[in-house]
Design a protein around this motif. Structure first.
Motif, PDB file in Angstrom:
ATOM      1  N   ARG A  28       0.801  -1.222   0.000  1.00 22.30           N
ATOM      2  CA  ARG A  28       0.000   0.000   0.000  1.00 22.30           C
ATOM      3  C   ARG A  28       0.840   1.282   0.000  1.00 22.30           C
ATOM      4  O   ARG A  28       0.269   2.364  -0.063  1.00 22.30           O
ATOM      5  CB  ARG A  28      -1.000   0.024   1.167  1.00 22.30           C
ATOM      6  CG  ARG A  28      -2.082  -1.036   1.012  1.00 22.30           C
ATOM      7  CD  ARG A  28      -3.043  -1.017   2.197  1.00 22.30           C
ATOM      8  NE  ARG A  28      -2.419  -1.530   3.411  1.00 22.30           N
ATOM      9  CZ  ARG A  28      -2.321  -2.824   3.682  1.00 22.30           C
ATOM     10  NH1 ARG A  28      -2.769  -3.719   2.845  1.00 22.30           N
ATOM     11  NH2 ARG A  28      -1.762  -3.218   4.825  1.00 22.30           N
ATOM     12  N   THR A  46       3.892   3.852  -1.707  1.00 21.58           N
ATOM     13  CA  THR A  46       4.158   4.397  -3.033  1.00 21.58           C
ATOM     14  C   THR A  46       5.650   4.353  -3.312  1.00 21.58           C
ATOM     15  O   THR A  46       6.464   4.538  -2.392  1.00 21.58           O
ATOM     16  CB  THR A  46       3.658   5.849  -3.131  1.00 21.58           C
ATOM     17  OG1 THR A  46       2.241   5.869  -2.950  1.00 21.58           O
ATOM     18  CG2 THR A  46       3.988   6.453  -4.485  1.00 21.58           C
ATOM     19  N   ASP A  95      -3.358   0.481 -13.591  1.00 18.05           N
ATOM     20  CA  ASP A  95      -3.870   1.834 -13.378  1.00 18.05           C
ATOM     21  C   ASP A  95      -3.220   2.500 -12.172  1.00 18.05           C
ATOM     22  O   ASP A  95      -3.206   3.732 -12.059  1.00 18.05           O
ATOM     23  CB  ASP A  95      -5.394   1.791 -13.179  1.00 18.05           C
ATOM     24  CG  ASP A  95      -6.111   1.403 -14.456  1.00 18.05           C
ATOM     25  OD1 ASP A  95      -7.261   0.943 -14.373  1.00 18.05           O
ATOM     26  OD2 ASP A  95      -5.508   1.548 -15.550  1.00 18.05           O
ATOM     27  N   ARG A  96      -2.686   1.697 -11.257  1.00 13.77           N
ATOM     28  CA  ARG A  96      -2.021   2.236 -10.062  1.00 13.77           C
ATOM     29  C   ARG A  96      -0.658   2.853 -10.396  1.00 13.77           C
ATOM     30  O   ARG A  96      -0.045   3.514  -9.569  1.00 13.77           O
ATOM     31  CB  ARG A  96      -1.810   1.116  -9.035  1.00 13.77           C
ATOM     32  CG  ARG A  96      -3.084   0.437  -8.570  1.00 13.77           C
ATOM     33  CD  ARG A  96      -2.791  -0.709  -7.616  1.00 13.77           C
ATOM     34  NE  ARG A  96      -2.207  -1.850  -8.286  1.00 13.77           N
ATOM     35  CZ  ARG A  96      -0.929  -2.208  -8.195  1.00 13.77           C
ATOM     36  NH1 ARG A  96      -0.094  -1.507  -7.454  1.00 13.77           N
ATOM     37  NH2 ARG A  96      -0.468  -3.278  -8.827  1.00 13.77           N
ATOM     38  N   SER A 127       1.725   3.334  -7.038  1.00 15.71           N
ATOM     39  CA  SER A 127       0.996   3.560  -5.797  1.00 15.71           C
ATOM     40  C   SER A 127       0.248   2.298  -5.380  1.00 15.71           C
ATOM     41  O   SER A 127       0.096   1.352  -6.165  1.00 15.71           O
ATOM     42  CB  SER A 127       0.017   4.717  -5.964  1.00 15.71           C
ATOM     43  OG  SER A 127      -0.940   4.405  -6.960  1.00 15.71           O
ATOM     44  N   SER A 128      -0.196   2.308  -4.125  1.00 13.57           N
ATOM     45  CA  SER A 128      -0.940   1.163  -3.564  1.00 13.57           C
ATOM     46  C   SER A 128      -0.227  -0.144  -3.901  1.00 13.57           C
ATOM     47  O   SER A 128      -0.824  -1.087  -4.441  1.00 13.57           O
ATOM     48  CB  SER A 128      -2.371   1.135  -4.111  1.00 13.57           C
ATOM     49  OG  SER A 128      -3.043   2.337  -3.820  1.00 13.57           O
TER      50      SER A 128
END
Lengths: 114, 116
Positions: A16, A18, A62-63, A79-80
């Motif tokens: 979670r 970055t 998409d993250r 991210s995530s």
């Protein structure tokens, strides 16, 4: 001769969180590519940029996002983070997008997600 | 979509001997580029040799040569006089001429072991 420079070379992040990877292409190269290589796998194309514009997109989650800056260096933002994002991330560069031009790879950035 | 197949997950060769790594690909395009990359234990991707599809002559780089059979869609790599430093993972790769679809497509790789 100057090569593609990637930083950091190793990165450990927790789930979670970055992470940001940086890539400095060979001088005068205006095209940058990002690849992801999981354990025991072949490199998978994520995204590419030509003259600071996204030129092609592969299997990038998409993250993840990326951009190329005015000095042609590029950054991959993730991210995530998930455990499955643990991989070797290659940046590569070439002189223009022309397919006949050789793509030169950096030494890669190892990302470990724990 | 173009696919690259390397049917030999592992190969071994005696030092100073010759070994051939196989690669086939699937495409409907007539113009494209083919590459062999070497990935030693350091994991860096190093270009070994490249071939333009429009060229009939097989590419050669010192001890490395290819056998490019366009009709058969085959692109094998021959390593002559194998050296211990040749031990690595070898990836065959395809690159289309089409501008918005010209990312490098890799095969699954062949791990080459060189025995002294």
């Amino acid at each position: 001769a100057a090569g593609v420079i990637q930083s950091p070379r190793h990165l450990i992040k927790e789930k979670r969180e970055t992470a940001t990877l940086k890539c400095y292409p060979i001088p005068r190269h205006d095209t940058v590519y990002w690849y992801q290589q999981g354990p025991g796998q072949d490199p998978q194309f994520l995204i590419s940029f030509y003259e600071k514009m996204q030129s092609d997109k592969g299997s990038i989650p998409d993250r993840f996002s990326a951009q190329q800056f005015s000095d042609y260096h590029s950054e991959l933002n993730m991210s995530s983070l998930e455990l499955g994002d643990s991989a070797l991330y290659f940046c590569a560069s070439s002189l223009t997008w022309f397919s006949g031009n050789t793509i030169y790879f950096g030494e890669g950035s190892w990302l470990t997600v724990v | 979509a173009q696919t690259v197949t390397q049917s030999q997950p592992e190969m071994s060769v005696q030092e100073a001997e010759t070994v051939t790594l196989s690669c086939t690909y699937d495409t409907s395009e007539s113009d494209y580029y083919l590459f062999w990359y070497k990935q030693p234990p350091s994991r860096q991707m190093i270009l070994v040799i490249r071939q333009e599809a429009y060229k009939q002559q097989n590419a050669t780089e010192n001890r490395f040569s290819v056998n490019f059979q366009k009709a058969a869609k085959s692109f094998s790599l021959k390593i002559s006089d194998s050296q211990l430093g040749d031990a690595a993972m070898y990836f065959c790769a395809y690159r289309s001429e089409i501008v918005d679809n010209n990312d490098m497509r890799f095969g699954a790789g062949t791990r080459l072991t060189v025995k002294p």
